[in-house]
Motif scaffolding. Structure first.
Motif, mmCIF file in Angstrom:
data_model
loop_
_atom_site.group_PDB
_atom_site.id
_atom_site.type_symbol
_atom_site.label_atom_id
_atom_site.label_comp_id
_atom_site.label_asym_id
_atom_site.label_seq_id
_atom_site.Cartn_x
_atom_site.Cartn_y
_atom_site.Cartn_z
ATOM 1 N N LYS A 115 3.809 0.879 13.813
ATOM 2 C CA LYS A 115 4.184 2.273 14.035
ATOM 3 C C LYS A 115 5.708 2.345 14.087
ATOM 4 C CE LYS A 115 3.157 6.538 15.569
ATOM 5 N NZ LYS A 115 2.953 7.558 14.619
ATOM 6 N N TYR A 116 6.279 3.192 13.243
ATOM 7 C CA TYR A 116 7.734 3.361 13.189
ATOM 8 C C TYR A 116 8.159 4.522 14.083
ATOM 9 C CZ TYR A 116 7.711 0.268 9.144
ATOM 10 O OH TYR A 116 7.565 -0.812 8.310
ATOM 11 N N ASN A 146 3.423 4.112 5.668
ATOM 12 C CA ASN A 146 2.359 3.160 5.325
ATOM 13 C C ASN A 146 2.956 1.851 4.820
ATOM 14 O OD1 ASN A 146 0.174 4.960 5.752
ATOM 15 N ND2 ASN A 146 0.411 5.791 3.702
ATOM 16 N N GLU A 147 3.890 1.968 3.882
ATOM 17 C CA GLU A 147 4.423 0.783 3.202
ATOM 18 C C GLU A 147 5.827 1.077 2.687
ATOM 19 O OE1 GLU A 147 3.237 -2.098 -0.601
ATOM 20 O OE2 GLU A 147 2.205 -0.196 -0.348
ATOM 21 N N THR A 202 5.603 4.597 0.848
ATOM 22 C CA THR A 202 4.513 5.536 1.076
ATOM 23 C C THR A 202 4.480 5.884 2.561
ATOM 24 O OG1 THR A 202 2.835 3.810 1.386
ATOM 25 C CG2 THR A 202 3.086 4.701 -0.843
ATOM 26 N N ALA A 203 4.207 7.144 2.819
ATOM 27 C CA ALA A 203 4.098 7.655 4.183
ATOM 28 C C ALA A 203 2.863 8.543 4.235
ATOM 29 C CB ALA A 203 5.358 8.441 4.547
ATOM 30 N N TYR A 204 2.596 9.105 5.401
ATOM 31 C CA TYR A 204 1.446 10.007 5.484
ATOM 32 C C TYR A 204 1.675 11.096 6.518
ATOM 33 C CZ TYR A 204 -0.075 7.597 9.754
ATOM 34 O OH TYR A 204 -0.132 7.059 11.019
ATOM 35 N N VAL A 205 0.893 12.159 6.356
ATOM 36 C CA VAL A 205 0.868 13.257 7.308
ATOM 37 C C VAL A 205 -0.580 13.715 7.444
ATOM 38 C CG1 VAL A 205 1.355 15.009 5.523
ATOM 39 C CG2 VAL A 205 1.818 15.525 7.928
ATOM 40 N N TYR A 234 16.842 5.060 4.628
ATOM 41 C CA TYR A 234 17.143 4.349 5.874
ATOM 42 C C TYR A 234 16.984 2.836 5.688
ATOM 43 C CZ TYR A 234 16.296 2.579 10.618
ATOM 44 O OH TYR A 234 16.322 1.851 11.783
ATOM 45 N N PHE A 235 15.876 2.422 5.090
ATOM 46 C CA PHE A 235 15.641 0.991 4.895
ATOM 47 C C PHE A 235 16.561 0.422 3.824
ATOM 48 C CE2 PHE A 235 11.721 2.301 6.973
ATOM 49 C CZ PHE A 235 11.649 1.337 7.961
#
Length: 151
Positions: free
Chosen positions: A2-3, A22-23, A32-35, A69-70
């Motif tokens: 969890k970020y 996610n990744e 990849t992210a999610y909502v 950011y990364f």
């Protein structure tokens, strides 16, 4: 994992719209992210029982900001400016309450300050929205913030 998105995005709640990452794959240039759409989402509309499909652009932009950011070595987030989108296409009327949507952003162009990403939002195997998103992240955004150009 969890970020803490407050450390990653240059936003505060309730403007942080995505739930988590996610990744992240810097070598291949994507994230990849999610909502999950909930009634406490800033853009939730009771009359729609969901969130307008146009908010997908902001889901994409926040996912891109996480990638930045990364890519920038996990340093404090820098301000970026959404220059626009090309070919935003939505296959849905709304992001439905209770559904989880994955957002994928793939970097297709970068010249240090200007970037373009191919973005896709999907729910399970259904493509919900897609776009090419262009952004500008100057080395020093203070010149814009202090000049009055932005208001």
């Amino acid at each position: 994992m969890k970020y803490n998105l407050e450390d990653i995005l240059p936003h505060n709640h309730p403007m942080i719209l995505i739930d988590d990452i996610n990744e992240i794959n810097l070598k291949e240039g994507y994230i990849t992210a999610y909502v999950t759409i909930r009634e406490d989402n800033l853009f939730y509309e009771k009359s729609l029982d969901g969130v307008s499909s146009l908010v997908g652009i902001e889901f994409m932009a926040q996912t891109i900001a996480c990638y930045s950011y990364f890519k920038n070595g996990e340093n404090p987030p820098k301000i970026g400016f959404l220059l626009g989108t090309r070919l935003y296409k939505s296959n849905i009327e709304k992001f439905e309450r209770g559904k989880k949507y994955n957002i994928r952003a793939k970097e297709i162009y970068c010249d240090n300050e200007l970037v373009s990403f191919e973005c896709l939002i999907y729910n399970e195997d259904m493509e919900c929205a897609s776009a090419v998103v262009n952004a500008y992240q100057p080395q020093d955004a203070s010149e814009f913030l202090n000049s009055g150009v932005l208001g």
